[in-house]
Structure formats: C-alpha cells, structure tokens
Design an enzyme around this catalytic site. Structure first.
Site, mmCIF file in Angstrom:
data_model
loop_
_atom_site.group_PDB
_atom_site.id
_atom_site.type_symbol
_atom_site.label_atom_id
_atom_site.label_comp_id
_atom_site.label_asym_id
_atom_site.label_seq_id
_atom_site.Cartn_x
_atom_site.Cartn_y
_atom_site.Cartn_z
ATOM 1 N N GLY A 130 85.226 78.704 27.603
ATOM 2 C CA GLY A 130 85.319 77.693 26.541
ATOM 3 C C GLY A 130 85.849 76.373 27.060
ATOM 4 O O GLY A 130 86.752 75.780 26.477
ATOM 5 N N ALA A 131 85.245 75.896 28.174
ATOM 6 C CA ALA A 131 85.851 74.747 28.866
ATOM 7 C C ALA A 131 85.093 73.427 28.692
ATOM 8 O O ALA A 131 85.501 72.422 29.262
ATOM 9 C CB ALA A 131 86.003 75.060 30.348
ATOM 10 N N SER A 132 84.034 73.409 27.908
ATOM 11 C CA SER A 132 83.295 72.137 27.790
ATOM 12 C C SER A 132 84.100 71.053 27.093
ATOM 13 O O SER A 132 83.833 69.873 27.263
ATOM 14 C CB SER A 132 81.982 72.347 27.027
ATOM 15 O OG SER A 132 81.077 73.040 27.835
ATOM 16 N N ARG A 133 85.073 71.479 26.266
ATOM 17 C CA ARG A 133 85.870 70.525 25.479
ATOM 18 C C ARG A 133 87.336 70.955 25.482
ATOM 19 O O ARG A 133 87.674 72.057 25.895
ATOM 20 C CB ARG A 133 85.406 70.551 24.021
ATOM 21 C CG ARG A 133 84.290 69.587 23.687
ATOM 22 C CD ARG A 133 83.933 69.709 22.216
ATOM 23 N NE ARG A 133 83.528 71.063 21.884
ATOM 24 C CZ ARG A 133 82.301 71.517 22.034
ATOM 25 N NH1 ARG A 133 81.349 70.733 22.477
ATOM 26 N NH2 ARG A 133 81.996 72.775 21.738
ATOM 27 N N ASP A 187 78.319 83.387 25.704
ATOM 28 C CA ASP A 187 79.156 83.711 24.548
ATOM 29 C C ASP A 187 80.188 84.761 24.976
ATOM 30 O O ASP A 187 79.838 85.913 25.238
ATOM 31 C CB ASP A 187 78.262 84.237 23.420
ATOM 32 C CG ASP A 187 79.053 84.624 22.187
ATOM 33 O OD1 ASP A 187 80.304 84.649 22.241
ATOM 34 O OD2 ASP A 187 78.412 84.911 21.162
ATOM 35 N N ASN A 228 90.304 81.212 27.695
ATOM 36 C CA ASN A 228 90.702 80.079 26.849
ATOM 37 C C ASN A 228 89.876 79.962 25.568
ATOM 38 O O ASN A 228 90.378 79.423 24.577
ATOM 39 C CB ASN A 228 90.586 78.788 27.680
ATOM 40 C CG ASN A 228 90.668 77.546 26.830
ATOM 41 O OD1 ASN A 228 91.749 77.149 26.405
ATOM 42 N ND2 ASN A 228 89.521 76.929 26.539
ATOM 43 N N SER A 246 99.023 81.759 21.278
ATOM 44 C CA SER A 246 99.443 80.625 20.450
ATOM 45 C C SER A 246 100.808 80.938 19.854
ATOM 46 O O SER A 246 101.169 82.103 19.668
ATOM 47 C CB SER A 246 98.440 80.423 19.317
ATOM 48 O OG SER A 246 98.983 79.572 18.330
ATOM 49 N N TYR A 292 93.616 84.576 12.750
ATOM 50 C CA TYR A 292 93.935 83.900 14.024
ATOM 51 C C TYR A 292 95.243 84.469 14.608
ATOM 52 O O TYR A 292 95.314 84.784 15.803
ATOM 53 C CB TYR A 292 94.068 82.403 13.742
ATOM 54 C CG TYR A 292 94.296 81.536 14.958
ATOM 55 C CD1 TYR A 292 93.257 81.203 15.812
ATOM 56 C CD2 TYR A 292 95.562 81.011 15.230
ATOM 57 C CE1 TYR A 292 93.475 80.381 16.919
ATOM 58 C CE2 TYR A 292 95.785 80.189 16.329
ATOM 59 C CZ TYR A 292 94.737 79.875 17.169
ATOM 60 O OH TYR A 292 94.956 79.069 18.264
ATOM 61 N N LYS A 346 95.732 86.377 18.194
ATOM 62 C CA LYS A 346 96.598 85.829 19.237
ATOM 63 C C LYS A 346 97.766 86.772 19.551
ATOM 64 O O LYS A 346 98.257 86.798 20.683
ATOM 65 C CB LYS A 346 97.105 84.439 18.830
ATOM 66 C CG LYS A 346 96.002 83.388 18.709
ATOM 67 C CD LYS A 346 95.281 83.174 20.032
ATOM 68 C CE LYS A 346 94.283 82.031 20.001
ATOM 69 N NZ LYS A 346 93.584 81.847 21.276
HETATM 70 P P1 NAD Z 1 88.472 73.472 21.115
HETATM 71 O O1 NAD Z 1 87.780 73.884 19.863
HETATM 72 O O2 NAD Z 1 88.612 72.018 21.412
HETATM 73 O O3 NAD Z 1 87.768 74.148 22.367
HETATM 74 C C1 NAD Z 1 87.377 75.499 22.375
HETATM 75 C C2 NAD Z 1 86.114 75.641 23.204
HETATM 76 O O4 NAD Z 1 85.730 77.023 23.178
HETATM 77 C C3 NAD Z 1 84.947 74.826 22.647
HETATM 78 O O5 NAD Z 1 84.320 74.094 23.681
HETATM 79 C C4 NAD Z 1 84.022 75.899 22.081
HETATM 80 O O6 NAD Z 1 82.646 75.557 22.104
HETATM 81 C C5 NAD Z 1 84.323 77.081 22.983
HETATM 82 N N1 NAD Z 1 83.929 78.364 22.386
HETATM 83 C C6 NAD Z 1 84.010 78.743 21.086
HETATM 84 N N2 NAD Z 1 83.516 79.977 20.927
HETATM 85 C C7 NAD Z 1 83.107 80.400 22.159
HETATM 86 C C8 NAD Z 1 82.522 81.586 22.632
HETATM 87 N N3 NAD Z 1 82.214 82.607 21.811
HETATM 88 N N4 NAD Z 1 82.218 81.685 23.951
HETATM 89 C C9 NAD Z 1 82.499 80.663 24.794
HETATM 90 N N5 NAD Z 1 83.071 79.506 24.387
HETATM 91 C C10 NAD Z 1 83.364 79.383 23.093
HETATM 92 O O7 NAD Z 1 89.914 74.193 21.062
HETATM 93 P P2 NAD Z 1 91.248 73.882 21.917
HETATM 94 O O8 NAD Z 1 92.210 73.227 21.014
HETATM 95 O O9 NAD Z 1 90.910 73.286 23.222
HETATM 96 O O10 NAD Z 1 91.767 75.392 22.127
HETATM 97 C C11 NAD Z 1 91.627 76.117 23.350
HETATM 98 C C12 NAD Z 1 92.430 77.414 23.236
HETATM 99 O O11 NAD Z 1 93.799 77.099 23.007
HETATM 100 C C13 NAD Z 1 92.010 78.301 22.067
HETATM 101 O O12 NAD Z 1 92.090 79.655 22.449
HETATM 102 C C14 NAD Z 1 93.029 77.985 21.007
HETATM 103 O O13 NAD Z 1 93.187 79.043 20.085
HETATM 104 C C15 NAD Z 1 94.266 77.781 21.845
HETATM 105 N N6 NAD Z 1 95.321 76.985 21.193
HETATM 106 C C16 NAD Z 1 95.108 75.692 20.811
HETATM 107 C C17 NAD Z 1 96.138 74.989 20.196
HETATM 108 C C18 NAD Z 1 95.972 73.558 19.764
HETATM 109 O O14 NAD Z 1 96.913 73.015 19.162
HETATM 110 N N7 NAD Z 1 94.871 72.892 20.043
HETATM 111 C C19 NAD Z 1 97.369 75.608 19.978
HETATM 112 C C20 NAD Z 1 97.533 76.930 20.366
HETATM 113 C C21 NAD Z 1 96.511 77.604 20.996
#
Ligand code: NAD
Length: 248
Positions: free
Chosen positions: A13-16, A64, A91, A143, A156, A160
């Site tokens: 899940g690293a594109s964004r 996926d 991630n 999280s 969620y 987690k």
């Molecule tokens: P984000 O939505 O910006 O990025 C998540 C990425 O995962 C996206 O690029 C999405 O396309 C990809 N993705 C979704 N489903 C997928 C799948 N089935 N297979 C492969 N890729 C998939 O989210 P983020 O904020 O960068 O979060 C990253 C991680 O950190 C997540 O696990 C999230 O739960 C965790 N997290 C985030 C926060 C926060 O405040 N942003 C806090 C605690 C934990």
C-alpha cells in the site's frame, strides 16, 4: 554508512500516504524497494521512477494484499526479480467507519480482510525465504486505535488490535530463525486525508497531544527505518508508539 545497504524491502500500500514515505526513506538508506498497491496507476509509476532516480532497484506491483493467492504470486515475482527479501512492511490499510448500530457486514469484512488478513497473507508469502536467509524484519502497521479502541471504528480497532496479537506470536515463533516482528502504532498522522478536515477540529486534536502537534509520515517512516535496520537487532515482539505521547 547507510542503514539499509544490501537489503530488499517490500512495502504494501505504498503508492500514497505513509507507505510512500516509508519506501522513499528506505531507498534513502540504500535499500532496494519492491512495493505494492491496488492499481498500476500514475501514483505507482511516479513512486517507482522516483525510487529509481535515487539509485536503488525499485518496482511497483499492482497486488491486492487481502488476496492470499495474489500475495503469493506477487512475492514470488519479487523474489525472481530481487533475489532476496529482508524487510516486509505491512502498511496497506483502510477505514470504513460507522457506529456499530449502523455498521454493516461488508464494512466489517472489508476492514478485517484488508487490514488484518493481508498481514497474514504477506507474512506467509515471505516466510520461507526469510527462514532460508535466517534474517528478516517484519513491521506491521497497527494504530493507537488498536490499543485504545475508538467509537465509530469497532472494525478498524479490531483489525489493528488483531495485528498486535499476530505480531507477538510471530516474534515468539520465529525469533530462533533470526526473524524479528514488531508493530508500529501511529497516533494522529497528518496526511492528505486529514488535510480535508476542518482546521478547528484538527487544532483541538493537537492540543490533546503532549508534543502539541500531529505526526508526519516521516515520523512513522523513521521508526520503520529503525525497526528494519540492524540498529534494532535485539528488539522483537514490540509495539512502537509513534504518537507524540498520546497514550502516556
Ligand atoms: P492512505 O489511505 O493514504 O494509504 C493507504 C494505501 O494503501 C493506499 O495507497 C491504498 O490504495 C492502499 N491499499 C488499500 N487497500 C489495499 C489493498 N487491499 N492492497 C494493497 N494496497 C491497498 O493511508 P495512510 O494514512 O497512509 O495509512 C497507512 C497505514 O497506516 C494504514 O495501515 C493505516 O491504518 C495506518 N495508520 C494511519 C494513521 C493516520 O493517521 N494516517 C494512523 C494510524 C495508523
């Protein structure tokens, strides 16, 4: 000396978002990076190019993480291309929020499949290679919500919290093979997603955090570099809270 020279990392899940910054920090520290996301879109291509420009081997895979078969297939392609894998960052994650009274089965199943089952899928897929190498660091993105719970996020929080139990079990099972497994519990990380929130709400959150600011994706990525590197070689089964002291 760069901290991750000679290592190959997989980041899901690293594109964004946070995953993207983890991939970039890993490359900065000399790691070759294979990363996944749902689609082979412009985000995936641009990260792949950016990583290559940093002088490391890099490739993005549309995969996926909630699919067991696809994860097996992707990791075997990665191993063919890169030869080895020392680091896995699970991630990929989503939210499908709602109060329990209104939460439907689909919201529950999707979040458990993408956030929790994916961790099982990818860990299983890299396991035999890491055992052969007798070297591996697996980092699972949990999280603060998995530790504390949160109204409106029962699905969620369960996913987690499940990650934390999985992490400790893998650490116990695989420590003797020199495979470490740790979790990161980010707090409130300011990303594109949170930039859409009302500024007053965000200010209110910041005030409740001991360090008086939201975290950045870099804060989380730096913790990943530490857990991926030999600097943490005696650390396994732990949850590293990257939350500005939120849970203290
Ligand atoms: P984000 O939505 O910006 O990025 C998540 C990425 O995962 C996206 O690029 C999405 O396309 C990809 N993705 C979704 N489903 C997928 C799948 N089935 N297979 C492969 N890729 C998939 O989210 P983020 O904020 O960068 O979060 C990253 C991680 O950190 C997540 O696990 C999230 O739960 C965790 N997290 C985030 C926060 C926060 O405040 N942003 C806090 C605690 C934990």
């Amino acid at each position: 000396m760069k901290l991750l020279n000679g290592k190959t990392a997989i980041v899901t899940g690293a594109s964004r978002g946070i995953g993207r910054v983890i991939a970039l920090k890993f490359a900065e520290e000399g790691a070759d990076v294979a990363f996944t996301d749902l689609l082979a879109d412009e985000h995936l291509k641009s990260l792949e190019n950016e990583l290559k420009e940093m002088g490391v081997k890099a490739k993005g895979y549309a995969s996926d993480a909630s699919s067991f078969e696809k994860s097996q297939e992707t990791v075997s392609e990665i191993l063919k291309e890169f030869g080895n894998v020392e680091i896995l960052v699970n991630n990929a994650g989503i939210t499908r929020d709602g109060l329990l009274l209104r939460m439907n089965e689909k919201q529950w199943d999707m979040v458990i499949a993408i956030n929790l089952k994916s961790v099982f899928n990818l860990t299983k897929a890299v396991l035999s290679q890491m055992m052969k190498q007798r070297n591996g660091s697996i980092i699972n993105m949990s999280s603060v919500v998995g530790v504390k719970g949160n109204a409106g996020q029962a699905n969620y929080a369960a996913s987690k919290a499940g990650i934390l139990g999985f992490t400790k079990s893998v650490a116990l099972e695989l420590g003797s093979r020199n495979i470490r497994c740790n979790a990161i519990a980010p707090g409130f990380i300011e990303t594109e997603m949170t930039a859409k929130l009302d500024e007053e709400t965000v200010k209110g959150w910041r005030k409740t955090i001991p360090l008086r600011r939201g975290g950045t994706p870099e804060d989380v990525a730096n913790a990943c570099v530490f857990l991926a590197s030999e600097k943490s070689s005696y650390i396994t089964g732990q949850t590293l809270h990257v939350d500005g002291g939120m849970l203290t």
